[in-house]
Design a protein around this motif. Structure first.
Motif, short mmCIF file in Angstrom:
data_model
loop_
_atom_site.label_atom_id
_atom_site.label_comp_id
_atom_site.label_asym_id
_atom_site.label_seq_id
_atom_site.Cartn_x
_atom_site.Cartn_y
_atom_site.Cartn_z
N LEU A 342 14.91 34.40 -15.31
CA LEU A 342 16.04 33.90 -15.82
C LEU A 342 15.99 33.95 -17.61
CD1 LEU A 342 17.00 31.24 -13.44
CD2 LEU A 342 18.00 33.77 -13.43
N ASP A 343 14.64 34.53 -17.98
CA ASP A 343 14.84 34.46 -19.62
C ASP A 343 15.70 35.66 -20.01
OD1 ASP A 343 12.84 32.92 -19.24
OD2 ASP A 343 11.28 34.12 -19.58
N ASP A 344 16.35 35.12 -21.32
CA ASP A 344 17.17 36.05 -22.10
C ASP A 344 18.26 36.79 -21.38
OD1 ASP A 344 15.37 35.42 -24.14
OD2 ASP A 344 13.95 37.07 -23.49
N LEU A 345 19.16 35.96 -20.77
CA LEU A 345 20.09 36.49 -19.77
C LEU A 345 21.29 37.38 -20.56
CD1 LEU A 345 21.03 33.26 -17.90
CD2 LEU A 345 19.92 35.42 -16.99
N VAL A 346 21.46 38.49 -20.17
CA VAL A 346 22.48 39.45 -20.62
C VAL A 346 23.28 39.69 -19.71
CG1 VAL A 346 20.62 40.52 -22.01
CG2 VAL A 346 21.00 41.63 -19.83
N GLN A 347 24.72 39.97 -19.92
CA GLN A 347 25.73 40.32 -19.17
C GLN A 347 25.67 41.85 -18.56
OE1 GLN A 347 28.84 39.23 -21.87
NE2 GLN A 347 29.17 41.16 -22.49
N HIS A 348 25.51 41.85 -17.38
CA HIS A 348 24.88 42.91 -16.58
C HIS A 348 25.80 44.26 -16.75
CE1 HIS A 348 22.90 45.36 -13.75
NE2 HIS A 348 23.83 45.42 -12.99
N GLY A 349 26.91 44.17 -16.71
CA GLY A 349 28.03 45.31 -16.61
C GLY A 349 29.26 45.29 -17.64
N VAL A 350 29.08 44.50 -18.79
CA VAL A 350 30.08 44.05 -19.58
C VAL A 350 29.72 44.38 -21.04
CG1 VAL A 350 32.00 42.69 -20.39
CG2 VAL A 350 31.10 42.42 -18.11
N VAL A 351 30.45 45.26 -21.71
CA VAL A 351 30.57 45.55 -23.28
C VAL A 351 31.76 44.50 -23.76
CG1 VAL A 351 30.88 46.48 -25.58
CG2 VAL A 351 29.28 47.39 -23.66
#
Length: 361
Positions: A342-351
């Motif tokens: 769960l480190d440095d969460l990024v939105q998986h499928g969205v710009v």
């Protein structure tokens, strides 16, 4: 003890199944919902068959090692599989309408039947608004509730998948509010070039945003556009020329006339009227429109109990209620890219794309 029997019009089994089908089918996001990893809105119904209040979405990153060749021993040179997870919490949602026999008699319309329609509309609005709120959210926090510190931290982790205006350089050192203030009008309006830039960002982000794949090798992204952004895009000269020269000229088939979806550079652009503007945060205090270029698994929907009707008869049959309830959760899917899960969460499928949102004069 005598029991009151509900009238046939209130028997839940007579409208349960149809109500759920209409509710999902009428949702403007419905065509993008599916149960596979190739869906923009990934639906999981694990808890409809077992107990629990959380549904886990898993992500397996691609292998990046070189492998071995020739007689090189593979044992000891294996690559570790990088797996990530996100938990979506489910909760119960309910609403109901109560009608008395007295009011039913006096009314010119069937109030109980009207209540069913009103509840259906409420369910439609609720799911649509929850999906929009998820897309706008900052690491699971509603956009309006997120602090500037939370927005800055989110931007720092997602800098390769957030676009301010028409230039990546508008990102002011991952300061969210300062970056929004760099968006001016008309230079910061949504254009065909903006769509292409957002697509390239999706393709080059780390990890990359996966397009939806059709017919084996045909790849598409979908952009859900705020109405002012959609207006500006539809008025962009490059987009208008494409619709004139490359789309059917028949009135019912060309978005110039119908206001339907636009298509550009492998991206389908859909107008979502309910996406709000962010008021007064751009250059010269202009409003900002938010749009979302989405690939596979942009949003996760976890269902524990599907929507169903409920009834309530009390006061010796004088007050009769109809209601709906379901148990689900909706979140923008976030997976870590740091050392731990769960480190440095990024939105998986969205710009996320912020553009000038100047209202009509």
């Amino acid at each position: 003890m005598a029991e009151t029997i509900a009238t046939p019009g209130l028997t839940p089994q007579q409208w349960d199944d149809q109500f759920f089908r209409e509710y999902v089918r009428s949702n403007r996001f419905r065509r993008y919902m599916g149960t596979t990893e190739n869906s923009i809105i990934h639906v999981k119904e694990d808890l409809t068959r077992k107990k629990g209040d959380k549904i886990t979405f898993a992500n397996v990153r691609k292998l990046r090692g070189p492998g071995v060749t020739g007689r090189t021993v593979l044992e000891g040179n294996e690559e570790e599989l990088d797996t990530r997870s996100m938990v979506v919490q489910v909760d119960t949602l309910r609403n109901a309408v109560v009608v008395t026999d007295h009011d039913e008699q006096l009314s010119a319309i069937g109030l109980r039947d009207a209540a069913k329609g009103a509840l259906k509309d409420w369910a439609l609005d609720k799911m649509r608004n929850d999906i929009i709120a998820a897309l706008r959210s900052i690491n699971g926090v509603n956009y309006e509730s997120a602090s500037e510190g939370q927005k800055d931290a989110w931007l720092a982790d997602n800098a390769d998948r957030v676009l301010f205006g028409n230039a990546r350089s508008n990102n002011a050192g991952n300061d969210h509010s300062a970056s929004l203030a760099n968006i001016a009008s008309p230079s910061g309006k949504m254009t065909a070039a903006t769509v292409s830039l957002a697509k390239r960002m999706a393709q080059t982000a780390n990890p990359a945003i996966r397009p939806v794949r059709l017919n084996e090798d045909e790849e598409w992204f979908v952009m859900f556009a705020q109405p002012l952004a959609f207006r500006d895009l539809s008025q962009d000269s490059a987009m208008q020329q494409a619709n004139r020269d490359a789309r059917p000229r028949a009135v019912m088939d060309n978005p110039i006339f119908t206001g339907g979806s636009l298509v550009w550079d492998g991206v389908i652009i859909r107008e979502i009227p309910e996406i709000p503007v962010i008021p007064g945060v751009g250059a010269s205090n202009i409003d900002i429109a938010t749009s979302f270029l989405c690939g596979a698994q942009a949003v996760g929907v976890g269902w524990a109990r599907r929507l169903r009707s409920t009834t309530d008869v009390r006061d010796y049959g004088f007050r009769r209620g109809v209601g709906v309830q379901e148990m689900r959760g909706i979140e923008k899917l976030l997976f870590g890219k740091g050392a731990d899960d769960l480190d440095d969460l990024v939105q998986h499928g969205v710009v996320t794309v912020y553009t000038a949102g100047v209202a009509d004069a």
